[in-house]
Write an enzyme that holds these catalytic residues in place. Structure first.
Site, PDB file in Angstrom:
ATOM      1  N   GLU A   1       6.408  38.377  60.019  1.00  0.00           N
ATOM      2  CA  GLU A   1       5.338  37.800  60.851  1.00  0.00           C
ATOM      3  C   GLU A   1       4.942  38.725  61.993  1.00  0.00           C
ATOM      4  O   GLU A   1       4.977  38.354  63.162  1.00  0.00           O
ATOM      5  CB  GLU A   1       5.767  36.429  61.377  1.00  0.00           C
ATOM      6  CG  GLU A   1       5.977  35.425  60.252  1.00  0.00           C
ATOM      7  CD  GLU A   1       6.151  33.989  60.715  1.00  0.00           C
ATOM      8  OE1 GLU A   1       6.655  33.786  61.828  1.00  0.00           O
ATOM      9  OE2 GLU A   1       5.795  33.072  59.955  1.00  0.00           O
TER      10      GLU A   1
ATOM     11  N   GLU B   1       7.006  32.168  52.702  1.00  0.00           N
ATOM     12  CA  GLU B   1       7.573  31.051  53.457  1.00  0.00           C
ATOM     13  C   GLU B   1       6.648  29.865  53.296  1.00  0.00           C
ATOM     14  O   GLU B   1       5.428  30.007  53.413  1.00  0.00           O
ATOM     15  CB  GLU B   1       7.694  31.367  54.956  1.00  0.00           C
ATOM     16  CG  GLU B   1       8.830  32.275  55.305  1.00  0.00           C
ATOM     17  CD  GLU B   1       9.014  32.428  56.809  1.00  0.00           C
ATOM     18  OE1 GLU B   1       8.737  31.467  57.549  1.00  0.00           O
ATOM     19  OE2 GLU B   1       9.421  33.517  57.224  1.00  0.00           O
TER      20      GLU B   1
END
Ligand code: BG6
Length: 495
Positions: free
Chosen positions: A175, A393
């Site tokens: 991320e 995810e």
């Protein structure tokens, strides 16, 4: 529904939330080891020393360090083709700036990869997932310091040479776009800048907060530091891509972007423009650089208008250009809305708080659930980049009940996953080259935002509470058997 036969079904975890064994076999402290337990109403804190009476969730986490064989056997039983995991940098380089790695750290991951290979499970390795050696943060101010690029590359060189033949897929940073979000700079800009600020979902991020008032020197400095750190991370990523390909041309490197997926709240032109800007500056900026190899035009305007000066040196542009990733990955849990209406109802979400979407329901932790949004954003991303995509995810964080007979009934999780898998199938039928799916926390782990264990994502229950009390025994949830069936049927049986 047409998931290809070689679709990479699996699950995902991260070292600091899953591994435990935080000070064993020569491992150094990582930044994550200094984060206290929080809750939805109480932000986590970074503490320089370990305070009595505080619990530090990463220290025990789910104790994968001592359970990895059992855990990998459970993954194999579900039929995993891929397992996304991260390496704890401080396990290999306790301080971060050593030349040679800690042999026991190297050995641990070799054992994990070898065990995965035994079952034919492909590792998908995140090189840096929300942590770095604590020493780098304190002594060098973390990623704000250009020297961190060399430390990272030295670490990467060890990974790419030691694990050649055992690993094929690497993600350079988890991320990466979250490095510019207020309160989540701990792993990038160094601890000093985020002391006592909490992290991730504990912090409200508004588009207006990006605008730096020229009078507010401190805010402007922090902002510059965050973007400089991000620039260094993207340079490090580009160099790692080149290095990996030179060591093994079979290696495939990906970016990993936080799915901060936002719609305009209304069709009012101001909302549309504001949502587009938010999407560009928060969601697309990093992947535009990492996939296309250069800062996009909108970033230059954004930087100029907000007084952001990244430390671009001569040669940097060429580095970014040469180090483009091979595939794109992102996390996807929920969506939010953007509006110029200050009175609009707010909603929580993964790192970002937006306006609530009146058409969606929220999870117990306030994240709005939007399966169709996954199809929509997969199409958007693929239209933009035209390279293979993985959803690395996704999942529902919810407290589960372990029954006396060892069963855990989690129909809510099955329903969440079913709806998202259906929409991934739709996206594939739309022509999106989606090649893998690794739902988050496939075996229960501690939450990144709060540190809680009870925000469980797993298909396997880990018997531990928020404070690390429990037997750490593993129990198969109903979702475990359901996902096994999904994988065995190549995504055709979602009943
Ligand atoms: C992602 C992170 O942002 O969201 C994970 O990459 C994290 O590390 C996941 O665990 C879910 O968030 P949380 O706060 O519920 O753990």
């Amino acid at each position: 529904m047409s998931f290809p036969k070689d679709f990479l079904w699996g699950g995902a975890t991260a070292a600091n939330q899953f591994e435990g064994g935080w000070n064993e076999d020569g491992k150094g402290d990582s930044t994550a080891d200094h984060l206290t337990l929080g809750s939805r109403s109480k932000p986590r804190r970074f503490t320089a020393t370990f305070e009595e009476g505080e619990y530090y969730p990463s220290h025990k986490a789910s104790d994968f360090y001592h359970h990895y064989k059992e855990d990998i056997a459970l993954m194999a039983e579900m039929g995993f083709k891929v397992y996304r995991m991260s390496i704890n940098w401080a396990r290999l380089f306790p301080q971060g700036d050593e030349e040679k790695p800690n042999p026991k750290g190297v050995e641990f991951y070799r054992s994990v990869f070898t065990e995965l290979k035994k079952y034919g499970i492909e590792p998908l390795v995140t090189i840096s997932h929300y942590e770095l050696p604590y020493h780098l943060s304190v002594q060098y101010d973390g990623w704000a310091n250009r020297k961190c690029i060399d430390f990272y590359l030295n670490y990467c060189k060890v990974l790419f040479t030691e694990y050649k033949g055992l690993v094929k897929y690497w993600l350079t940073f988890n991320e990466i776009n979250s490095a510019i979000l207020e309160g989540n700079a701990y792993f990038s800009a160094g601890i000093s800048s985020v002391q006592d600020k909490g992290m991730k979902a504990g912090v409200l991020e508004k588009e207006e907060e990006h605008a730096v008032d020229a009078g507010e020197d401190a805010a402007a400095q922090t902002r510059n530091k965050q973007y400089t750190a991000l620039h260094h991370m993207m340079l490090a990523s580009a160099k790692a891509v080149e290095l990996a390909h030179s060591i093994d041309p079979q290696y495939r490197l990906g970016c990993m972007i936080a799915g901060i997926c936002q719609y305009p709240l209304t069709c009012r032109p101001d909302d549309i423009i504001k949502a587009q800007k938010a999407r560009q500056n928060i969601f697309y900026l990093c992947s535009d650089v990492m996939v296309r190899g250069a800062y996009p035009g909108y970033a230059k305007r954004y930087f100029a208008e907000n007084g952001i000066q990244i430390s671009m040196e001569s040669g940097d542009e060429a580095i970014l250009q040469k180090g483009c990733v091979d595939f794109y990955t992102f996390s996807y849990y929920s969506t939010g809305c953007v509006t110029t209406d200050e009175n609009a109802e707010k909603t929580a979400g993964n790192m970002i708080f937006g306006a609530a979407n009146p058409y969606l329901q929220a999870s117990e932790w306030g994240w709005q659930i939007d399966p169709k949004g996954l199809r929509y954003f997969l199409n958007e991303i693929y239209d933009r980049y035209q390279i293979p995509i993985m959803v690395v995810e996704n999942g529902l964080g919810q407290d589960d009940t372990l029954n006396p007979d060892g069963t855990v009934h989690d129909p809510y999780r099955i329903e969440y996953m079913r709806q998202h898998i259906e929409q991934m199938g739709e996206a594939i039928n739309d022509g999106v080259e989606l090649v893998g799916y690794t739902p988050w926390g496939c075996i229960d782990l501690t939450a990144a935002s709060t540190g809680e264990m009870k925000k469980r994502y797993g298909l396997v229950y880990v018997d531990s509470d928020d404070h690390g009390n429990g037997s750490f025994r593993r129990y198969r949830k109903d979702s475990f058997y359901w996902y096994k069936k999904v994988i065995a049927s190549d995504g055709t049986d979602l009943s």
